[in-house]
Enzyme design. Sequence first.
Site, mmCIF file in Angstrom:
data_model
loop_
_atom_site.group_PDB
_atom_site.id
_atom_site.type_symbol
_atom_site.label_atom_id
_atom_site.label_comp_id
_atom_site.label_asym_id
_atom_site.label_seq_id
_atom_site.Cartn_x
_atom_site.Cartn_y
_atom_site.Cartn_z
ATOM 1 N N GLU A 160 0.815 -1.226 0.000
ATOM 2 C CA GLU A 160 0.000 0.000 0.000
ATOM 3 C C GLU A 160 0.848 1.276 0.000
ATOM 4 O OE1 GLU A 160 -2.614 -0.606 3.355
ATOM 5 O OE2 GLU A 160 -3.428 -2.459 2.531
ATOM 6 N N HIS A 237 -10.219 -6.266 -2.365
ATOM 7 C CA HIS A 237 -11.282 -6.016 -1.380
ATOM 8 C C HIS A 237 -12.415 -5.267 -2.084
ATOM 9 C CE1 HIS A 237 -8.949 -7.469 1.977
ATOM 10 N NE2 HIS A 237 -7.946 -6.679 1.649
ATOM 11 N N GLU A 266 -5.915 -10.813 -1.544
ATOM 12 C CA GLU A 266 -6.752 -10.663 -0.339
ATOM 13 C C GLU A 266 -8.227 -10.536 -0.714
ATOM 14 O OE1 GLU A 266 -5.421 -7.379 2.115
ATOM 15 O OE2 GLU A 266 -3.310 -7.852 1.804
ATOM 16 N N ASP A 268 -12.009 -10.398 -1.009
ATOM 17 C CA ASP A 268 -13.303 -10.584 -0.345
ATOM 18 C C ASP A 268 -14.277 -9.597 -0.965
ATOM 19 O OD1 ASP A 268 -12.475 -8.231 0.996
ATOM 20 O OD2 ASP A 268 -12.141 -9.257 2.892
HETATM 21 O O1 G3I Z 1 -3.301 -8.266 18.600
HETATM 22 C C1 G3I Z 1 -4.313 -7.500 19.276
HETATM 23 C C2 G3I Z 1 -4.732 -8.176 20.510
HETATM 24 O O2 G3I Z 1 -3.662 -8.216 21.400
HETATM 25 C C3 G3I Z 1 -5.933 -7.446 21.105
HETATM 26 O O3 G3I Z 1 -6.428 -8.141 22.205
HETATM 27 C C4 G3I Z 1 -7.058 -7.279 20.082
HETATM 28 C C5 G3I Z 1 -8.212 -6.462 20.598
HETATM 29 O O4 G3I Z 1 -8.912 -5.832 19.548
HETATM 30 O O5 G3I Z 1 -6.538 -6.634 18.950
HETATM 31 C C6 G3I Z 1 -5.482 -7.365 18.338
HETATM 32 O O6 G3I Z 1 -5.064 -6.685 17.227
HETATM 33 C C7 G3I Z 1 -5.899 -6.742 16.095
HETATM 34 C C8 G3I Z 1 -5.136 -7.378 14.942
HETATM 35 O O7 G3I Z 1 -5.905 -7.321 13.769
HETATM 36 C C9 G3I Z 1 -4.770 -8.823 15.233
HETATM 37 O O8 G3I Z 1 -5.929 -9.580 15.443
HETATM 38 C C10 G3I Z 1 -6.313 -5.333 15.736
HETATM 39 O O9 G3I Z 1 -7.139 -4.788 16.750
HETATM 40 C C11 G3I Z 1 -7.007 -5.310 14.409
HETATM 41 O O10 G3I Z 1 -7.182 -3.952 14.028
HETATM 42 C C12 G3I Z 1 -6.166 -6.014 13.358
HETATM 43 O O11 G3I Z 1 -6.881 -5.954 12.139
HETATM 44 C C13 G3I Z 1 -6.198 -6.435 10.999
HETATM 45 C C14 G3I Z 1 -5.989 -5.287 10.033
HETATM 46 O O12 G3I Z 1 -5.350 -5.777 8.862
HETATM 47 C C15 G3I Z 1 -5.129 -4.192 10.657
HETATM 48 O O13 G3I Z 1 -4.565 -3.372 9.728
HETATM 49 C C16 G3I Z 1 -7.066 -7.493 10.352
HETATM 50 O O14 G3I Z 1 -7.148 -8.621 11.205
HETATM 51 C C17 G3I Z 1 -6.454 -7.909 9.003
HETATM 52 O O15 G3I Z 1 -7.350 -8.723 8.307
HETATM 53 C C18 G3I Z 1 -6.169 -6.678 8.162
HETATM 54 O O16 G3I Z 1 -5.536 -7.080 6.975
HETATM 55 C C19 G3I Z 1 -5.247 -6.060 6.025
HETATM 56 C C20 G3I Z 1 -4.030 -6.509 5.260
HETATM 57 O O17 G3I Z 1 -2.971 -6.784 6.118
HETATM 58 C C21 G3I Z 1 -3.605 -5.462 4.220
HETATM 59 N N1 G3I Z 1 -4.703 -5.136 3.343
HETATM 60 C C22 G3I Z 1 -5.928 -4.732 4.015
HETATM 61 C C23 G3I Z 1 -6.371 -5.813 5.003
HETATM 62 C C24 G3I Z 1 -7.691 -5.460 5.619
HETATM 63 O O18 G3I Z 1 -7.587 -4.299 6.395
#
Ligand code: G3I
Length: 349
Positions: A160, A237, A266, A268
């Site tokens: 990105e 996406h 990715e 969806d």
């Molecule tokens: O790790 C913490 C955990 O310790 C905590 O308890 C919990 C509470 O909310 O949060 C956890 O972190 C989360 C993390 O995913 C791991 O599960 C974050 O809040 C959450 O915001 C994060 O979201 C991820 C997101 O990227 C963040 O940028 C999504 O799972 C993931 O699917 C998403 O993936 C991205 C790709 O990497 C790049 N392209 C876009 C795509 C969708 O946004």
Amino acid sequence: MATRRNVLAVVALALATAVSSAAPAVAGSDNDTLRAAARGSGVRIGTAVDMTALADDAEYRALVAAQFDSVTAENVMKWESIEPQQGQYNWAPADRLVDFAKANGQVVRGHTLVWHNQNPSWLTEAAFTPEQLRQILRDHIKTQVRHFRGKVYQWDVVNEVFNDDGTLRDTIWLRNLGPGYIADAFRWAHEADPKAKLYLNDYNNEGVNAKSDAYYALTKQLRSQGVPIHGYGMQGHLGVQYGFPGSVFDNVRRFDALGVQTAFTEVDVRMILPVDATKEQAQAYGFSTLLQACLLARHCVSYTVWGFTDKYSWVPGWFDGQGAATPYTEAFQPKPAREALFHTFQLAR
Ligand code: G3I
């Protein structure tokens, strides 16, 4: 590979599946799986993997193993997870995915080395000089790629890096290191694993538009400079409420002509809830359209869904009132989208 390029057959099939109202069949034998359907097509079928679900949910685990021949860590290879303290690496969760993939005959896509999101606070909150940041970036890339050398076959090296208007995104890396950080990242990754395929990756870059134009120009420029860049990743996406990028076919083909690989990384297709049959058919069409573009390209090598079940999808947490973005329901029932992927692969064999 020749049959994969059978344009008429693929398009005819995809159209047929998109309008089909037949109830989706539950996969019963190995031949009914997505990975079996993909076999021989030249395109791997992958999914992002949530490591907590993989550990705790047997049904989830069984479907990852059965349906897919490529896996991507949804979060555990990102910087905040892999190097939570400077110089201290947390390999275990990502190693578990690599081991799972090996046990199940799957390849691993690496996601991601350089991004502006999910970076650790030690990195983003300290006041490093540009020279220090360059050293930190090099160490991180080299250490991570070396650790997974021979185990990760494709890396999203930079994720990105452009805005939708085609200008470079304002990040800690651009501000401190200038645009040359992109070429450097590819060079360092290549030094650490000369066999890994190294990718650019982004969203909203599936069709021909300002952002994909910027990637096209960058790819050409980097290749003319001998930078080891091998692939162009399109996240995919999508949302049924926005329609789908018809120019995805032209876009993939122009990268084909540059001699780089392409991948949908990715995919969806979300929708405004509640779910209804019309939205599900539109969703099936969206999944299938991107797969057709991949199958019709010479060098499109993989198609990954960003989670395969609504049970663990990132979408509802990010888009209020939206969801149902994956090919399986929360109860692991295949949707029309899953059947559309299956039949689109079958037609291309
Ligand atoms: O790790 C913490 C955990 O310790 C905590 O308890 C919990 C509470 O909310 O949060 C956890 O972190 C989360 C993390 O995913 C791991 O599960 C974050 O809040 C959450 O915001 C994060 O979201 C991820 C997101 O990227 C963040 O940028 C999504 O799972 C993931 O699917 C998403 O993936 C991205 C790709 O990497 C790049 N392209 C876009 C795509 C969708 O946004």
